[in-house]
Scaffold this motif. Sequence first.
Motif, mmCIF file in Angstrom:
data_model
loop_
_atom_site.group_PDB
_atom_site.id
_atom_site.type_symbol
_atom_site.label_atom_id
_atom_site.label_comp_id
_atom_site.label_asym_id
_atom_site.label_seq_id
_atom_site.Cartn_x
_atom_site.Cartn_y
_atom_site.Cartn_z
ATOM 1 N N TYR A 36 0.840 -1.180 0.000
ATOM 2 C CA TYR A 36 0.000 0.000 0.000
ATOM 3 C C TYR A 36 0.883 1.242 0.000
ATOM 4 N N GLN A 38 0.762 5.316 1.069
ATOM 5 C CA GLN A 38 0.001 6.238 1.902
ATOM 6 C C GLN A 38 0.624 7.626 1.826
ATOM 7 N N SER A 40 0.619 11.695 2.868
ATOM 8 C CA SER A 40 0.401 12.370 4.136
ATOM 9 C C SER A 40 -1.069 12.745 4.314
ATOM 10 N N ARG A 41 -1.599 12.418 5.465
ATOM 11 C CA ARG A 41 -2.969 12.752 5.839
ATOM 12 C C ARG A 41 -4.013 12.090 4.940
ATOM 13 N N LYS A 42 -3.653 10.939 4.371
ATOM 14 C CA LYS A 42 -4.575 10.156 3.555
ATOM 15 C C LYS A 42 -4.568 8.706 4.027
ATOM 16 N N GLY A 43 -5.583 7.966 3.597
ATOM 17 C CA GLY A 43 -5.610 6.544 3.893
ATOM 18 C C GLY A 43 -4.724 5.765 2.936
ATOM 19 N N PRO A 44 -4.306 4.567 3.344
ATOM 20 C CA PRO A 44 -3.510 3.721 2.442
ATOM 21 C C PRO A 44 -4.311 3.347 1.199
ATOM 22 N N LEU A 46 -4.119 0.678 -2.269
ATOM 23 C CA LEU A 46 -3.431 -0.508 -2.770
ATOM 24 C C LEU A 46 -2.579 -0.166 -3.985
ATOM 25 N N LEU A 88 3.526 0.721 2.862
ATOM 26 C CA LEU A 88 3.186 -0.292 3.852
ATOM 27 C C LEU A 88 3.066 -1.650 3.181
ATOM 28 N N PHE B 90 -8.345 4.541 11.189
ATOM 29 C CA PHE B 90 -8.717 4.252 9.807
ATOM 30 C C PHE B 90 -9.747 3.137 9.773
ATOM 31 N N GLY B 106 -10.608 4.468 4.221
ATOM 32 C CA GLY B 106 -10.993 5.860 4.305
ATOM 33 C C GLY B 106 -9.765 6.717 4.579
ATOM 34 N N ASP B 107 -9.975 8.026 4.697
ATOM 35 C CA ASP B 107 -8.849 8.948 4.895
ATOM 36 C C ASP B 107 -8.562 9.239 6.361
ATOM 37 N N ARG B 110 -8.506 11.898 12.869
ATOM 38 C CA ARG B 110 -7.416 12.258 13.776
ATOM 39 C C ARG B 110 -8.005 12.652 15.119
#
Lengths: 111, 114
Positions: A36, A38, A40-44, A46, A88, B90, B106-107, B110
Amino acid sequence: QKEVEQDPGPLSVPEGAIVSLNCTYSNSAFQYFMWYRQYSRKGPELLMYTYSSGNKEDGRFTAQVDKSSKYISLFIRDSQPSDSATYLCAMRVSTGNQFYFGTGTSLTVIP
Amino acid sequence: NAGVTQTPKFRVLKTGQSMTLLCAQDMNHEYMYWYRQDPGMGLRLIHYSVGEGTTAKGEVPDGYNVSRLKKQNFLLGLESAAPSQTSVYFCASRPQGDPSQPQHFGDGTRLSIL
């Protein structure tokens, strides 16, 4: 010992370099292997998926799995600044519902 | 096509307060997961669900509760927040059937506990 080990870096390379990212694992029952990315400030998200041993290529990315050594790798060719992110590794057994993640490797590609 | 949506994106709580994090997915996925991500620890599974009305514990379930009353929603609750629960949370989902299917994330939310 964690099930999945990953060097956290950080790793810094010049643009155009070949990047090698690696994970080791202890559970020989793992069959599915994923990488994965990722930001910054985002979800992983694929990037690559492989089943069992072998190689898989997708554009500039190549994933390798060596089950005999319990070792997986992700290679990035001609790295770009947009590749700067945390990578990841993740894996799971064929019948399980849980995924096991490495801690992530932070990569910076310098223009 | 929203995918996996987490609400709220940011939150600050005081120790002892309670709150619920919401995860919603529009992909009709059976499986849903809650993770926390901490520096140097990677993603750790808190709880997961294999279908509506079912939940199971993951690696770090203590201090959290979950509910899956509707297939599209997975709620994570903190009954009495503690500073150790400061983290990025997450949610992920994936379809049933094909074991090769990866998770969609999802994003994140925090969360800071003061």
